[in-house]
Design an enzyme around this catalytic site. Sequence first.
Site, mmCIF file in Angstrom:
data_model
loop_
_atom_site.group_PDB
_atom_site.id
_atom_site.type_symbol
_atom_site.label_atom_id
_atom_site.label_comp_id
_atom_site.label_asym_id
_atom_site.label_seq_id
_atom_site.Cartn_x
_atom_site.Cartn_y
_atom_site.Cartn_z
ATOM 1 N N ASP A 29 0.660 -1.134 -0.008
ATOM 2 C CA ASP A 29 -0.338 0.073 0.175
ATOM 3 C C ASP A 29 0.618 1.506 -0.171
ATOM 4 O OD1 ASP A 29 -2.034 1.418 -0.489
ATOM 5 O OD2 ASP A 29 -2.847 1.103 2.237
ATOM 6 N N GLY A 30 0.239 2.221 -0.596
ATOM 7 C CA GLY A 30 0.336 3.485 -0.374
ATOM 8 C C GLY A 30 1.735 3.982 -1.931
ATOM 9 N N ASN A 31 1.595 3.524 -2.948
ATOM 10 C CA ASN A 31 2.073 3.967 -4.155
ATOM 11 C C ASN A 31 1.695 5.128 -4.315
ATOM 12 O OD1 ASN A 31 2.768 0.805 -4.100
ATOM 13 N ND2 ASN A 31 2.450 0.689 -5.236
ATOM 14 N N HIS A 46 3.051 3.063 -9.330
ATOM 15 C CA HIS A 46 3.289 1.614 -8.782
ATOM 16 C C HIS A 46 4.278 1.126 -9.744
ATOM 17 C CE1 HIS A 46 -0.559 1.991 -7.792
ATOM 18 N NE2 HIS A 46 -1.671 2.901 -8.621
ATOM 19 N N SER A 74 -7.056 -5.994 -5.830
ATOM 20 C CA SER A 74 -8.606 -5.785 -5.203
ATOM 21 C C SER A 74 -9.580 -6.286 -6.194
ATOM 22 C CB SER A 74 -8.684 -5.421 -3.830
ATOM 23 O OG SER A 74 -9.042 -4.255 -4.425
ATOM 24 N N TRP A 78 -11.027 -2.469 -9.081
ATOM 25 C CA TRP A 78 -11.682 -2.015 -9.673
ATOM 26 C C TRP A 78 -13.137 -0.282 -9.984
ATOM 27 C CZ3 TRP A 78 -10.721 -3.823 -15.191
ATOM 28 C CH2 TRP A 78 -10.531 -5.787 -14.176
ATOM 29 N N LEU A 140 10.444 -21.399 -4.372
ATOM 30 C CA LEU A 140 9.449 -20.362 -3.045
ATOM 31 C C LEU A 140 8.658 -20.147 -4.427
ATOM 32 C CD1 LEU A 140 8.880 -17.876 -1.654
ATOM 33 C CD2 LEU A 140 9.401 -16.040 -3.397
ATOM 34 N N ARG A 197 1.773 -4.890 6.183
ATOM 35 C CA ARG A 197 1.326 -3.718 5.137
ATOM 36 C C ARG A 197 2.193 -1.982 4.975
ATOM 37 N NH1 ARG A 197 -5.193 -2.910 4.074
ATOM 38 N NH2 ARG A 197 -4.465 -0.524 3.064
ATOM 39 N N SER A 205 -8.312 -4.832 4.338
ATOM 40 C CA SER A 205 -8.937 -4.395 3.301
ATOM 41 C C SER A 205 -9.294 -5.902 2.249
ATOM 42 C CB SER A 205 -7.814 -3.390 2.555
ATOM 43 O OG SER A 205 -7.850 -2.410 2.633
HETATM 44 C C1 FPP Z 1 -2.166 0.589 -3.298
HETATM 45 O O1 FPP Z 1 -1.139 1.576 -3.471
HETATM 46 C C2 FPP Z 1 -1.209 -0.333 -4.630
HETATM 47 C C3 FPP Z 1 -2.457 -1.027 -5.423
HETATM 48 C C4 FPP Z 1 -3.396 -1.065 -5.287
HETATM 49 C C5 FPP Z 1 -1.207 -1.490 -6.227
HETATM 50 C C6 FPP Z 1 -0.193 -2.594 -6.168
HETATM 51 C C7 FPP Z 1 0.481 -2.608 -7.306
HETATM 52 C C8 FPP Z 1 1.905 -2.450 -7.822
HETATM 53 C C9 FPP Z 1 2.519 -2.925 -5.982
HETATM 54 C C10 FPP Z 1 2.287 -3.010 -8.605
HETATM 55 C C11 FPP Z 1 1.654 -3.768 -9.154
HETATM 56 C C12 FPP Z 1 1.562 -5.639 -9.198
HETATM 57 C C13 FPP Z 1 2.357 -6.178 -10.224
HETATM 58 C C14 FPP Z 1 2.129 -7.193 -9.656
HETATM 59 C C15 FPP Z 1 2.117 -5.933 -11.440
HETATM 60 P P1 FPP Z 1 -2.014 2.837 -3.778
HETATM 61 O O2 FPP Z 1 -2.530 3.049 -4.837
HETATM 62 O O3 FPP Z 1 -4.275 2.474 -2.997
HETATM 63 O O4 FPP Z 1 -1.455 4.055 -2.544
HETATM 64 P P2 FPP Z 1 -2.174 5.051 -2.109
HETATM 65 O O5 FPP Z 1 -3.476 4.521 -1.138
HETATM 66 O O6 FPP Z 1 -1.151 5.704 -1.890
HETATM 67 O O7 FPP Z 1 -3.545 5.497 -3.408
#
Ligand code: FPP
Length: 265
Positions: A29-31, A46, A74, A78, A140, A197, A205
């Site tokens: 989380d947190g991208n 991401h 998740s 969508w 793994l 997390r 979540s």
């Molecule tokens: C949550 O961050 C992250 C996601 C919803 C997607 C996670 C995906 C990746 C790490 C990359 C893609 C994975 C693969 C296997 C290709 P957020 O977008 O909810 O961050 P925020 O809460 O700060 O907005």
Amino acid sequence: MSSMVKDETAPSARPRLPGMPVHVGVIMDGNGRWAARRGLPRIEGHRRGVEALRETVRAAIGFGLSYLTVYSFSMENWNRPVEEVADLMGLLKRFIRDDLNDLDKSGVKVKVIGARDNLKADIRALLEEAENLTKANTRLTLIVAFNYGSRQEIAAAARSLAQQAAAGLIEASDIDETLLARHLDTAGIPDPDLIIRTSGEQRLSNFLMWQAAYSEFVFLPMHWPDFDRQAFSAALAEFSARERRFGGVTGQYRNGKLLAGVTKT
Ligand code: FPP
């Protein structure tokens, strides 16, 4: 772009150190916040998240873990703007195309959990290719939770059992925890010992809710793109310092196993 560890010797599972988990689940989380803080578009967060994922898989191999489950999309994701959904789908495709061979050479078995029916045919085909190519690997197991939701997974298991009961294949009284678990996407996979997390949020979540009944949780303040081997190692150290009682009392369990000669009364 960095690549996975290469190893030509068909590696198999390593002995695990005492106190180490067998299965770790990660909520990446947190991208978006990582990107926003830097004035970058969310997709950049991401993209950096995929780099962190690569490092995490390498580290998991090095730590001798047997299973690593990552929450990559998740069912609720969508609801994000269509451009971001398209970006995340694109990243998954690129991840499989760019990394699959290296994952395979590193002895990683890829398994995907989540619903497949509403995914585009090209993504479904890639997921199947990843699973088929790596199915004999044993070092793994990387479980990618994609289009995954725990409530939906449990509802699907209940539906399947109800259909079997209606067809006279099982009795309603046969349905217990073991039988239900066998109808989850994670059938045959041990429950996660530890769930990590990032981003400071402290919730599940809709991730592995059935399977996490006795998991330990480590919540980290850092955003996912900043997660690295060192942060992973610190989370594992915290896990190994915890005492897991599984509803029992102090001293009954070691490494998740009920000690011989100790009875649950
Ligand atoms: C949550 O961050 C992250 C996601 C919803 C997607 C996670 C995906 C990746 C790490 C990359 C893609 C994975 C693969 C296997 C290709 P957020 O977008 O909810 O961050 P925020 O809460 O700060 O907005």
